[in-house]
Design an enzyme around this catalytic site. Sequence first.
Site, PDB file in Angstrom:
ATOM      1  CG  HIS A 193      -2.159   0.502   1.227  1.00  0.00           C
ATOM      2  ND1 HIS A 193      -3.267  -0.189   1.640  1.00  0.00           N
ATOM      3  CD2 HIS A 193      -2.585   1.690   0.790  1.00  0.00           C
ATOM      4  CE1 HIS A 193      -4.329   0.560   1.466  1.00  0.00           C
ATOM      5  NE2 HIS A 193      -3.951   1.697   0.954  1.00  0.00           N
ATOM      6  CD  GLU A 426     -17.917   1.017  17.532  1.00  0.00           C
ATOM      7  OE1 GLU A 426     -16.711   1.081  17.252  1.00  0.00           O
ATOM      8  OE2 GLU A 426     -18.370   1.418  18.621  1.00  0.00           O
ATOM      9  CG  ASP A 450     -14.419  -1.765  16.960  1.00  0.00           C
ATOM     10  OD1 ASP A 450     -13.694  -2.747  17.197  1.00  0.00           O
ATOM     11  OD2 ASP A 450     -14.429  -0.745  17.662  1.00  0.00           O
ATOM     12  CB  CYS A 497     -14.905   8.694  13.044  1.00  0.00           C
ATOM     13  SG  CYS A 497     -15.536   7.363  14.044  1.00  0.00           S
TER      14      CYS A 497
HETATM   15  C1  PEP Z   1     -13.998   2.533  15.096  1.00  0.00           C
HETATM   16  O1  PEP Z   1     -14.262   1.448  15.612  1.00  0.00           O
HETATM   17  O2  PEP Z   1     -13.923   2.718  13.874  1.00  0.00           O
HETATM   18  C2  PEP Z   1     -13.725   3.713  15.934  1.00  0.00           C
HETATM   19  C3  PEP Z   1     -13.612   4.913  15.438  1.00  0.00           C
HETATM   20  O3  PEP Z   1     -13.549   3.496  17.240  1.00  0.00           O
HETATM   21  P1  PEP Z   1     -12.249   2.888  17.938  1.00  0.00           P
HETATM   22  O4  PEP Z   1     -11.139   2.865  16.929  1.00  0.00           O
HETATM   23  O5  PEP Z   1     -12.007   3.807  19.084  1.00  0.00           O
HETATM   24  O6  PEP Z   1     -12.739   1.551  18.349  1.00  0.00           O
HETATM   25 MG    MG Z   2     -14.733   1.260  17.683  1.00  0.00          MG
END
Ligand code: PEP
Ligand code: MG
Length: 574
Positions: A193, A426, A450, A497
Site C-alpha cells: 500500500h 461499528e 471495528d 471516523c
Molecule cells: C472505530 O471502531 O472505527 C472507531 C472509530 O472506534 P475505535 O477505533 O475507538 O474503536
Molecule cells: Mg470502535
Amino acid sequence: MERLSGIGVSPGTATGRAVVLTLATEVIRYPVTAAHVPREQAALDQAREQARHQLHEIRGQLASGPARDMAPLFDAQLLMLDDPLLVGHARDLIASQGINAAWALNLAYEDVRRVFSEMQDEYLRERQTDVADVAGRLQMNLRHYGGGMRHLLKDVDAPAILVADELSASMAAQLDWTKIRGFAIDEGSRTYHTAILARSLKVPAVVGLHNLASRVTAGTPLVIDGASGEVIIAPTPEVMAEAERFAAAPRRRVVAPAGPVEPVVTADGVPIRLDANIELVEELPFLDEFGAEGIGLYRSEFLLSGRTLAAATEDVQFDAYRRLLEQVAPRRVTVRTFDLDERQFARASDRGRARPGLRGLRLGLAHPEVLQTQIRALLRASAYGSLRIMFPFVTAVEEMRQARGIVRTLAAELGVPLVPLGALVEVPAAAIASDLLAREADFLTIGTNDLIQYTLAVDRTDDRVSDRYEPLHPAMLRLIRHVARAARRHHVPVSLCGEMAADPACIGLLIGFGLTEFSMTASAIPLARQLVRGLDTGEARRVARQALSLATAEEVEQFLFDALAASIEESGRG
Ligand code: PEP
Ligand code: MG
C-alpha cells in the site's frame, strides 16, 4: 560504505541522513544539532514530570482501595524516575551524542536493563519489569508531547531518509515530504500500500529490506535509488556527490500548510467536512495547524487512563468536558461515551467480571450509574460549546431508545436543553439495520475500525490474521454504501471516523458513496484537504461504481491507487 538491495518501488534518487522509526518498539531516532539539545532535554524533563504526576495519582487511588498492597510498588517506580541511571543518563546522552530524547531514553533503558538482568538477586532481577514500565511510560509521554508522529518528525533536519521496519499508508500520509526525501522500509512488496502511495506522491522508495531499521544508525548518510532498489549506507564523499546530482528535488510541496480553518470544497463545489479524532485534550493546540473543522470523535475513555472510575466523578468529568468544549468553541465537538469492555471496566472500577462480553453502550446500560454520571457531566458542560453525544457499539434500536430515555430524563432534571444524540455504526448489525437506526438517532457515524473486524471476523490485534483485515473488502464497500444511503434517505447526517478516513486512497471512494463528513487523526487532514480540493464528485461516483464491480480487496486497492495517482498527476499539471 555498504550497498544493500531491496525492491525499488518508486523511482528517483534521494540522499539524506537516516531517521529511524521502529514501530515494533515505537521509538523514533534522529540526530539533533547542539542548538536543539536543550529542547530535547526539556521534552524529557516534561515527560518525567508528567510520569511523576501519573504515578502519584495511581498510587493515591490504590492506597484507598482493596488493592492497597500494590501501592508501594509505585513508590519504587517513583524513585526510578529520579535515578540518575535512567533519565539523568538519557539527558547526558542527548548532549554527548547529539540525539533526540526518545532515542537517548531507549539507550539509557537498555543500559539499566543489562545491569538488572545480570543481578544475582532474584528480587532485584524481577524489578526489571518496573524499569520497563517506567521507561514505557516516559516513552508514551514523549510521544504525546508535541502532538504525535508529524510533530516528532517536525524537528528532523532536512534532508532526511525515513528508515522504518514498517510504515502504513495512513502514517505515510502524515509525513512532511519536504523534509523526508525518500524512504526505505524493511517489509513490503511492489503492491504494498505505502509503495503505491510513494509512487503517487513521487517520493523515491525502496521496500523489502528485511532488517535495515535495526542495522542502520540514525544520522548515517544514505543514498536510495527507488528504481534499482539499491540502498547505500555511509557512501564515500564521491558517491554521495554523484547521487546528490541525481537526487530529485522535491517536485512540489505535497502537503499544503493548513491555513486558517475554512471549510474545504471539492473542485465542483461540494463542501466536505474534515474533523479530528482525539484522545487527549493536549492535542487541541494542533487542530488549527492541521485544519480540523472540529472534533468528530473524542474517545472519552482516555479520561480513565491513570484514573479509576470512582475518581472520574461527575465534577472531574464536567471540568474536562467544559475545558474541551470551551477550547474548541464555536466549533463542534462529538464526545463518544466511554467505550469500555468488561475487562477495562473491571480494571477501572474493581467491579464487574473480567471477561469480555458487554462493551460500549451495552456496558453503559448494564451499569447505568456510570452512564448517568457521564451524561450528567456532559449535559452540564454542553452550555460551554457545541456538543454532540455519540454512543459506541450500538447493536440495536432498543439500546438507542434506552439511551435517549436516560438523556431526556437527566436533561429535564438539570433543566438543560437536549443535545444531538448519535450512534456509532461499528457492528454489522447496526450497519445492516442502519435504516431503522437512522430513525432513532440524530446522526450516524461509521466506525470502520471495528466494523471491519466484526464484518470480516478478523481480530484487529491478532497478527496471525491481520493480513485479512481489509478495509477495501467488497463486503465493506457494500456496507458503507448501505449506511450512507440509509442516512441520506432519512435525512440524518452521517460521517465516517475510522482509520479508513485517513487513507488517501479511500477518500475519493467514500465521497463517491455520498459521504461528505469525515473525522480522522489530525495530522492526516492536510493531505486529505488537498485531495478533496482536486476531486470532482461526479468522477468520485464513477470510481465508486467501478470499485463496487471488483471482486477482491486487492483489485479494489490497485484500482483506487491508480485513480489516486492519476488525480495527483492531474492536479500537479493543473
Ligand atoms: C472505530 O471502531 O472505527 C472507531 C472509530 O472506534 P475505535 O477505533 O475507538 O474503536
Ligand atoms: Mg470502535
